[in-house]
Design a protein around this motif. Structure first.
Motif, PDB file in Angstrom:
ATOM      1  N   GLU A   1     -43.258   0.011 -16.879  1.00 24.89           N
ATOM      2  CA  GLU A   1     -44.807   0.041 -16.924  1.00 24.89           C
ATOM      3  C   GLU A   1     -45.647   0.355 -17.858  1.00 24.89           C
ATOM      4  O   GLU A   1     -45.396   2.262 -18.731  1.00 24.89           O
ATOM      5  CB  GLU A   1     -45.533   1.148 -15.726  1.00 24.89           C
ATOM      6  N   THR A   2     -46.293   0.448 -18.210  1.00 25.39           N
ATOM      7  CA  THR A   2     -48.000  -0.011 -19.106  1.00 25.39           C
ATOM      8  C   THR A   2     -49.185  -0.170 -19.405  1.00 25.39           C
ATOM      9  O   THR A   2     -49.011  -0.927 -17.994  1.00 25.39           O
ATOM     10  CB  THR A   2     -47.130  -0.935 -20.526  1.00 25.39           C
ATOM     11  N   GLU A   3     -50.204   0.173 -19.714  1.00 24.85           N
ATOM     12  CA  GLU A   3     -51.449   0.255 -19.597  1.00 24.85           C
ATOM     13  C   GLU A   3     -52.391  -0.702 -20.557  1.00 24.85           C
ATOM     14  O   GLU A   3     -51.988  -0.726 -21.916  1.00 24.85           O
ATOM     15  CB  GLU A   3     -52.037   1.579 -19.443  1.00 24.85           C
ATOM     16  N   LEU A   4     -53.324  -1.328 -20.469  1.00 24.99           N
ATOM     17  CA  LEU A   4     -54.274  -1.866 -20.435  1.00 24.99           C
ATOM     18  C   LEU A   4     -55.909  -0.703 -19.841  1.00 24.99           C
ATOM     19  O   LEU A   4     -56.067  -0.652 -18.933  1.00 24.99           O
ATOM     20  CB  LEU A   4     -54.629  -3.084 -20.458  1.00 24.99           C
ATOM     21  N   LEU A   5     -56.443  -0.185 -21.449  1.00 30.07           N
ATOM     22  CA  LEU A   5     -57.335   0.426 -21.096  1.00 30.07           C
ATOM     23  C   LEU A   5     -58.962  -0.441 -21.499  1.00 30.07           C
ATOM     24  O   LEU A   5     -58.614  -0.399 -22.973  1.00 30.07           O
ATOM     25  CB  LEU A   5     -57.245   1.515 -20.998  1.00 30.07           C
ATOM     26  N   ILE A   6     -59.786  -0.537 -20.625  1.00 25.87           N
ATOM     27  CA  ILE A   6     -60.627  -1.225 -21.648  1.00 25.87           C
ATOM     28  C   ILE A   6     -62.448  -0.493 -21.093  1.00 25.87           C
ATOM     29  O   ILE A   6     -62.431  -0.163 -19.670  1.00 25.87           O
ATOM     30  CB  ILE A   6     -61.258  -2.948 -20.423  1.00 25.87           C
TER      31      ILE A   6
ATOM     32  N   THR B   1     -57.249 -13.250 -23.760  1.00 26.25           N
ATOM     33  CA  THR B   1     -55.849 -12.725 -23.013  1.00 26.25           C
ATOM     34  C   THR B   1     -55.631 -10.905 -23.932  1.00 26.25           C
ATOM     35  O   THR B   1     -56.340 -11.342 -24.472  1.00 26.25           O
ATOM     36  CB  THR B   1     -55.167 -13.601 -23.275  1.00 26.25           C
ATOM     37  N   MET B   2     -55.261 -10.343 -23.435  1.00 21.66           N
ATOM     38  CA  MET B   2     -55.699  -8.418 -23.956  1.00 21.66           C
ATOM     39  C   MET B   2     -54.490  -8.363 -23.151  1.00 21.66           C
ATOM     40  O   MET B   2     -54.308  -8.189 -21.541  1.00 21.66           O
ATOM     41  CB  MET B   2     -57.077  -7.901 -22.998  1.00 21.66           C
ATOM     42  N   ASN B   3     -53.030  -7.625 -23.270  1.00 19.31           N
ATOM     43  CA  ASN B   3     -51.684  -7.324 -22.792  1.00 19.31           C
ATOM     44  C   ASN B   3     -51.488  -5.777 -22.937  1.00 19.31           C
ATOM     45  O   ASN B   3     -53.008  -5.281 -23.331  1.00 19.31           O
ATOM     46  CB  ASN B   3     -50.591  -8.081 -23.591  1.00 19.31           C
ATOM     47  N   THR B   4     -51.538  -5.406 -21.485  1.00 19.93           N
ATOM     48  CA  THR B   4     -50.627  -4.477 -21.738  1.00 19.93           C
ATOM     49  C   THR B   4     -49.795  -3.862 -23.013  1.00 19.93           C
ATOM     50  O   THR B   4     -49.237  -4.520 -23.207  1.00 19.93           O
ATOM     51  CB  THR B   4     -49.929  -3.823 -20.232  1.00 19.93           C
ATOM     52  N   GLY B   5     -49.436  -2.419 -23.031  1.00 18.06           N
ATOM     53  CA  GLY B   5     -49.020  -1.440 -24.062  1.00 18.06           C
ATOM     54  C   GLY B   5     -47.450  -2.310 -24.064  1.00 18.06           C
ATOM     55  O   GLY B   5     -46.662  -2.250 -23.276  1.00 18.06           O
ATOM     56  N   THR B   6     -46.467  -1.290 -25.054  1.00 22.49           N
ATOM     57  CA  THR B   6     -44.906  -1.512 -24.568  1.00 22.49           C
ATOM     58  C   THR B   6     -44.905   0.647 -25.069  1.00 22.49           C
ATOM     59  O   THR B   6     -45.505   0.724 -25.184  1.00 22.49           O
ATOM     60  CB  THR B   6     -44.416  -2.043 -25.909  1.00 22.49           C
ATOM     61  N   ALA B   7     -43.467   0.646 -24.572  1.00 20.78           N
ATOM     62  CA  ALA B   7     -42.777   1.752 -25.014  1.00 20.78           C
ATOM     63  C   ALA B   7     -42.705   2.125 -25.893  1.00 20.78           C
ATOM     64  O   ALA B   7     -42.947   3.103 -26.541  1.00 20.78           O
ATOM     65  CB  ALA B   7     -41.466   1.949 -23.778  1.00 20.78           C
ATOM     66  N   GLN B   8     -42.795   1.399 -27.134  1.00 23.35           N
ATOM     67  CA  GLN B   8     -42.118   1.207 -28.582  1.00 23.35           C
ATOM     68  C   GLN B   8     -43.887   1.179 -29.681  1.00 23.35           C
ATOM     69  O   GLN B   8     -43.691   2.064 -30.195  1.00 23.35           O
ATOM     70  CB  GLN B   8     -41.668   0.353 -28.834  1.00 23.35           C
TER      71      GLN B   8
ATOM     72  N   ALA C   1     -53.246  -8.388 -28.739  1.00 21.33           N
ATOM     73  CA  ALA C   1     -52.041  -8.538 -28.110  1.00 21.33           C
ATOM     74  C   ALA C   1     -51.497  -6.010 -27.220  1.00 21.33           C
ATOM     75  O   ALA C   1     -52.427  -5.381 -27.629  1.00 21.33           O
ATOM     76  CB  ALA C   1     -50.946  -8.283 -28.978  1.00 21.33           C
ATOM     77  N   HIS C   2     -50.517  -6.176 -27.329  1.00 27.80           N
ATOM     78  CA  HIS C   2     -49.766  -5.185 -26.718  1.00 27.80           C
ATOM     79  C   HIS C   2     -50.143  -3.577 -27.776  1.00 27.80           C
ATOM     80  O   HIS C   2     -49.988  -4.123 -28.883  1.00 27.80           O
ATOM     81  CB  HIS C   2     -48.852  -5.041 -26.744  1.00 27.80           C
TER      82      HIS C   2
END
Length: 266
Positions: free
Chosen positions: A83-88, A99-106, A126-127
């Motif tokens: 579970e990751t996030e996107l903050l706009i 298109t705007m993607n959420t992040g990655t754990a890495q 992208a992420h």
């Protein structure tokens, strides 16, 4: 459907899943889909056929146009469903098919987009990208994963920014440009191979930057282009000599960590 403010306006054909938080005076148009972990701030407006999903938060007064997909999972084979996030931020305009993607754990788990941006049709963020305020991305431009765009950057149409690249405050990237290396603040980069051709003079003048500072930036670019020693050595000498805050911003940017190296003046 708890969490929906009584003044929000939702079209009967829209789907707003349980758990979504919809702010005051928000508007969700026909055939939109809002996921259960989405938060829409006050006055957010989704036109028709917008998808907002994932753990996504959108700031007040942002407007999203038809067929944009916001908050989907990263386009990254390493993504394992965490579970990751996107903050706009607030007051952004996000046009058709963005298109705007959420992040990655890495990558830290969060993709951030600042306030007052304009993202024209077909753009991609992208992420794990970290995008500042008042950024403009022109049609069909794209940011690969982990990019950093500071405030007031403009990315021209059909341009692509390589993963991990940083673009400094106030820089402008011309149309149809490939950017593989970090771009110093207030730079002008253009051409298919992404050449650093000078300063974003139009942007500096529009912001009311003094002639003294612009002259200092011109001199700094010349020193970085032709001075003795390596690019980093020339930058350190520049930092010792300058009295301009604008030049200091370039020095600090270059002396910070870089994963991609720097575009140097042609």
């Amino acid at each position: 459907m708890s969490g929906i403010h009584q003044t929000a306006r939702i079209h009967p054909s829209a789907v707003v899943e349980d758990g979504a938080v919809i702010g005051a005076e928000a508007e969700i148009g026909p055939f939109c889909h809002v996921g259960p972990k989405v938060r829409l701030g006050a006055g957010v407006r989704l036109k028709s056929h917008v998808v907002v999903t994932g753990r996504t938060s959108i700031g007040e007064q942002t407007e999203i146009f038809s067929f944009a997909v916001i908050g989907e999972i990263p386009q990254d084979l390493k993504f394992g469903g965490e579970e990751t996030e996107l903050l706009i931020g607030a007051r952004c305009r996000i046009r058709e098919h963005v298109t705007m993607n959420t992040g990655t754990a890495q990558g830290g788990g969060v993709t951030r987009v600042g306030d007052d941006g304009l993202y024209m049709a077909g753009c991609h963020v992208a992420h794990d990208c970290q995008v500042g305020n008042r950024v403009i991305m022109v049609n069909n431009s794209g940011l690969a994963g982990h990019c950093v765009l500071e405030d007031d950057v403009i990315v021209g149409g059909l341009s692509g920014i390589h993963q991990w690249v940083r673009i400094g405050r106030g820089a402008i990237i011309g149309g149809c440009t490939k950017v593989n290396h970090d771009v110093i603040p207030h730079a002008l980069v253009q051409g298919p191979g992404g050449a650093l051709e000078g300063l974003n003079l139009v942007g500096l003048k529009r912001k009311g930057v003094s002639r003294e500072d612009i002259t200092a930036l011109r001199a700094a670019l010349q020193m970085l282009r032709q001075g003795e020693g390596t690019f980093q050595e020339r930058t350190r000498r520049l930092g010792e000599e300058t009295k301009s805050d604008y030049v200091r911003a370039i020095v600090d940017f270059v002396l910070a960590d870089s994963d991609r190296g720097y575009l140097t003046p042609s």
